[in-house]
Motif scaffolding. Structure first.
Motif, short mmCIF file in Angstrom:
data_model
loop_
_atom_site.label_atom_id
_atom_site.label_comp_id
_atom_site.label_asym_id
_atom_site.label_seq_id
_atom_site.Cartn_x
_atom_site.Cartn_y
_atom_site.Cartn_z
N LEU A 101 -26.31 -23.31 1.65
CA LEU A 101 -27.53 -22.83 1.00
C LEU A 101 -28.34 -24.03 0.55
O LEU A 101 -27.88 -24.84 -0.25
CB LEU A 101 -27.17 -21.96 -0.21
N LEU A 102 -29.54 -24.17 1.09
CA LEU A 102 -30.44 -25.26 0.72
C LEU A 102 -31.77 -24.65 0.29
O LEU A 102 -32.48 -24.05 1.11
CB LEU A 102 -30.65 -26.23 1.89
N ASP A 104 -33.97 -21.86 -0.89
CA ASP A 104 -33.85 -20.40 -0.83
C ASP A 104 -33.41 -19.90 0.53
O ASP A 104 -33.47 -18.71 0.83
CB ASP A 104 -35.19 -19.76 -1.19
N ALA A 127 -30.40 -20.07 3.84
CA ALA A 127 -28.99 -20.34 4.09
C ALA A 127 -28.67 -20.22 5.57
O ALA A 127 -29.25 -19.39 6.28
CB ALA A 127 -28.11 -19.37 3.30
N THR A 184 -21.49 -28.93 -4.34
CA THR A 184 -22.92 -29.16 -4.48
C THR A 184 -23.36 -30.24 -3.49
O THR A 184 -22.68 -31.25 -3.31
CB THR A 184 -23.26 -29.60 -5.91
N GLY A 198 -28.66 -27.90 -2.95
CA GLY A 198 -28.00 -26.64 -2.62
C GLY A 198 -26.50 -26.76 -2.71
O GLY A 198 -25.96 -27.67 -3.35
#
Length: 243
Positions: free
Chosen positions: A50-51, A53, A55, A99, A231
């Motif tokens: 997820l980066l 908004d 994914a 993260t 993300g």
């Protein structure tokens, strides 16, 4: 079109690693694809990144990809949340979440404390391997110091090496940072000192420094140097049988 150059470059990297390459959705949300050769996760696992908004999710088979898509209809926020994934799918194992942070040259905050001398060693030097052997299996696996392709930037004391950092060359001219401090030497800023030297080396080589971490202490070091959290990444394996 993303107007954040750092985010755009990070997404291009993970699109390449997806094995497709598979693009992130330009309007956000998840993209789920079958990609058995994906480098987002171990073989046979599901990988999600997820980066911002958007994914990317890669699955080893069409059956697993369909199961993940069905689960996403009810819990779209599950992608990097182990608890949510376990509620929606028959999960056997989970790695993460970790993260993901990257650094732009103008955001770098070097750290060179006057009382710390940072030296260099070649990757794979026996002293590095000795430092790795002195920590727990979890710490050794988390840092990835045995996989670096850059020189190692180290702090040495009377007992031997107490901190080391370097990076592994990834696709897209990315430098994946690897940092380790001996347990008895933590809390003294040594990780920040060696990571600063490794980051400076990566930037001088026109690479994108990337920092992946689960422990909060590691994340604090990255933030202190100017890395920006973009993300998270998580991998999971489903139990065999119908999904």
């Amino acid at each position: 079109m993303i107007d954040d150059p750092l985010m755009a470059r990070a997404r291009r990297l993970w699109e390449t690693l997806s094995g497709g390459p598979v693009p992130f959705a330009p309007d956000g949300g998840p993209v789920v694809v079958t990609a058995p050769a994906s480098a987002l996760c171990p073989p046979g696992w599901v990988g999600s990144v997820l980066l911002g908004d958007a994914a990317l999710v890669t699955a080893p088979t069409d059956e697993v990809a369909d199961a993940v898509r069905r689960a996403l209809k009810d819990e779209p926020g599950m992608l990097v949340e182990p608890g949510a994934i376990a509620r929606a799918l028959p999960v056997a194992d989970v790695l993460g979440p970790a993260t993901l942070a990257c650094l732009s040259p103008d955001g770098f905050r070097p750290y060179e404390p006057p009382d710390v001398t940072v030296a260099t060693l070649p990757a794979g030097d026996p002293e590095l391997l000795k430092l790795l052997a002195s920590v727990s299996e979890e710490d050794a696996g988390e840092c990835g110091l045995d996989e670096i392709t850059s020189p190692a930037f180290v702090v040495r004391e009377a007992t031997g090496l107490v901190a080391a950092a370097g990076y592994r060359d990834w696709p897209g001219e990315t430098a994946h940072l690897c940092v380790l401090t001996a347990p008895q030497a933590r809390g003294r800023g040594l990780a920040r000192a060696v990571a600063s030297a490794a980051t400076d080396h990566a930037l001088a080589a026109d690479r994108l420094p990337q920092w992946r971490a689960r422990p909060e202490a590691s994340r604090r070091v990255a933030r202190a140097l100017g890395y920006r959290e973009l993300g998270r990444q998580l991998s999971f394996r489903l139990r065999s049988g119908p999904h």
